[in-house]
Design a protein around this motif. Sequence first.
Motif, PDB file in Angstrom:
ATOM      1  N   PRO A  53     121.921  57.503  39.570  1.00  0.00           N
ATOM      2  CA  PRO A  53     121.749  58.547  39.580  1.00  0.00           C
ATOM      3  C   PRO A  53     123.219  59.038  39.222  1.00  0.00           C
ATOM      4  CG  PRO A  53     122.069  57.111  41.633  1.00  0.00           C
ATOM      5  CD  PRO A  53     121.501  56.330  40.657  1.00  0.00           C
ATOM      6  N   ILE A  54     123.507  60.526  38.686  1.00  0.00           N
ATOM      7  CA  ILE A  54     124.025  60.621  38.564  1.00  0.00           C
ATOM      8  C   ILE A  54     125.035  61.919  39.368  1.00  0.00           C
ATOM      9  CG2 ILE A  54     124.352  59.099  36.112  1.00  0.00           C
ATOM     10  CD1 ILE A  54     123.439  61.819  35.052  1.00  0.00           C
ATOM     11  N   ALA A  55     123.722  62.324  39.245  1.00  0.00           N
ATOM     12  CA  ALA A  55     124.363  64.272  40.162  1.00  0.00           C
ATOM     13  C   ALA A  55     122.519  64.417  41.041  1.00  0.00           C
ATOM     14  CB  ALA A  55     124.387  65.163  39.105  1.00  0.00           C
ATOM     15  N   LEU A  56     124.058  65.119  41.456  1.00  0.00           N
ATOM     16  CA  LEU A  56     122.571  65.975  42.530  1.00  0.00           C
ATOM     17  C   LEU A  56     122.996  67.410  42.246  1.00  0.00           C
ATOM     18  CD1 LEU A  56     123.210  64.565  46.224  1.00  0.00           C
ATOM     19  CD2 LEU A  56     121.546  63.982  44.144  1.00  0.00           C
ATOM     20  N   LEU A  57     121.523  68.363  41.265  1.00  0.00           N
ATOM     21  CA  LEU A  57     121.397  69.496  41.087  1.00  0.00           C
ATOM     22  C   LEU A  57     121.918  70.298  42.380  1.00  0.00           C
ATOM     23  CD1 LEU A  57     119.289  70.022  37.994  1.00  0.00           C
ATOM     24  CD2 LEU A  57     121.831  69.942  38.228  1.00  0.00           C
ATOM     25  N   PRO A  58     122.523  71.682  42.948  1.00  0.00           N
ATOM     26  CA  PRO A  58     122.708  72.282  44.193  1.00  0.00           C
ATOM     27  C   PRO A  58     121.467  73.018  43.971  1.00  0.00           C
ATOM     28  CG  PRO A  58     124.318  73.286  41.486  1.00  0.00           C
ATOM     29  CD  PRO A  58     123.612  71.506  41.612  1.00  0.00           C
ATOM     30  N   ILE A  59     120.433  73.174  44.169  1.00  0.00           N
ATOM     31  CA  ILE A  59     119.266  74.041  44.686  1.00  0.00           C
ATOM     32  C   ILE A  59     118.887  74.780  45.284  1.00  0.00           C
ATOM     33  CG2 ILE A  59     116.771  73.976  44.792  1.00  0.00           C
ATOM     34  CD1 ILE A  59     117.948  73.106  41.644  1.00  0.00           C
ATOM     35  N   GLY A  60     119.500  76.136  46.044  1.00  0.00           N
ATOM     36  CA  GLY A  60     119.503  77.507  46.496  1.00  0.00           C
ATOM     37  C   GLY A  60     118.729  77.775  47.269  1.00  0.00           C
ATOM     38  N   PRO A  61     118.411  78.157  48.600  1.00  0.00           N
ATOM     39  CA  PRO A  61     117.064  78.577  48.720  1.00  0.00           C
ATOM     40  C   PRO A  61     116.912  79.825  48.703  1.00  0.00           C
ATOM     41  CG  PRO A  61     119.130  79.554  50.549  1.00  0.00           C
ATOM     42  CD  PRO A  61     119.421  78.559  49.950  1.00  0.00           C
ATOM     43  N   LYS A  62     115.503  80.088  48.484  1.00  0.00           N
ATOM     44  CA  LYS A  62     114.774  80.501  48.167  1.00  0.00           C
ATOM     45  C   LYS A  62     114.527  82.317  48.451  1.00  0.00           C
ATOM     46  CE  LYS A  62     110.647  77.549  46.314  1.00  0.00           C
ATOM     47  NZ  LYS A  62     109.333  77.445  45.857  1.00  0.00           N
ATOM     48  N   ARG A  63     115.319  83.398  47.289  1.00  0.00           N
ATOM     49  CA  ARG A  63     115.235  84.256  47.684  1.00  0.00           C
ATOM     50  C   ARG A  63     115.206  85.128  49.276  1.00  0.00           C
ATOM     51  NH1 ARG A  63     110.774  83.424  45.295  1.00  0.00           N
ATOM     52  NH2 ARG A  63     110.979  84.229  42.669  1.00  0.00           N
ATOM     53  N   ILE A  64     116.615  84.681  49.358  1.00  0.00           N
ATOM     54  CA  ILE A  64     117.055  85.463  50.598  1.00  0.00           C
ATOM     55  C   ILE A  64     117.148  86.750  50.703  1.00  0.00           C
ATOM     56  CG2 ILE A  64     119.128  85.798  52.168  1.00  0.00           C
ATOM     57  CD1 ILE A  64     119.695  82.646  51.334  1.00  0.00           C
ATOM     58  N   ASN A  65     117.033  87.967  51.458  1.00  0.00           N
ATOM     59  CA  ASN A  65     116.343  89.632  51.111  1.00  0.00           C
ATOM     60  C   ASN A  65     117.474  89.494  52.953  1.00  0.00           C
ATOM     61  OD1 ASN A  65     114.492  89.705  49.782  1.00  0.00           O
ATOM     62  ND2 ASN A  65     112.804  89.469  51.120  1.00  0.00           N
TER      63      ASN A  65
END
Length: 131
Positions: A53-65
Motif C-alpha cells: 500500500p502506497i497511498a490513500l486517495l482523498p475521496i470526499g463526500p458526494k455532492r454537498i449542496n
Amino acid sequence: LPEGETLVLILLPSDKTHLTNFSGDKKLWPVYMSIGNIGSAIRNTHMMYAWIPIALLPIGPKRINKIPGYSVEMQEIQALKTILDVLAYLLKPLSDTRCQIGYEMVCTDGNIQLCFSKLFCWLADHIGKQC
C-alpha cells in the motif's frame, strides 16, 4: 534493452473500500504497488506480500449542496483536481532523470542489473453514475 538491463514494470491498482454505514457514506480508495516482474502465481498469493500500500486517495463526500457559493459542479471539479494532484505526486519518481538512466539493482540470482522502471498499468474500479 541491451544485455544486463531490465525493465521493471510498475503495477498500480486501486479499488473503493467501504468503511462504515454508521457515520455517513465513508469510503477509502487505497492505492497499491507491485512490479510485473514478479510471477502472477506469487504476486496473487496473499501471504507473499507482493502488493504494497502506497497511498490513500482523498475521496470526499458526494455532492454537498449546503455550502453557499460552492456549486455541485465546482465541488466535483475540485475533488477530481485533488485526486489528480495526489496521483501526480505519487508518480513523480517515475518521471525523474534517475529512471531515464536506470538504477543498479541486485537480482535474485545475485547479478547486478541496470533497471528501468516504467508505469505499466493502472487498474481501478472507477466511480460510475448509477442509472
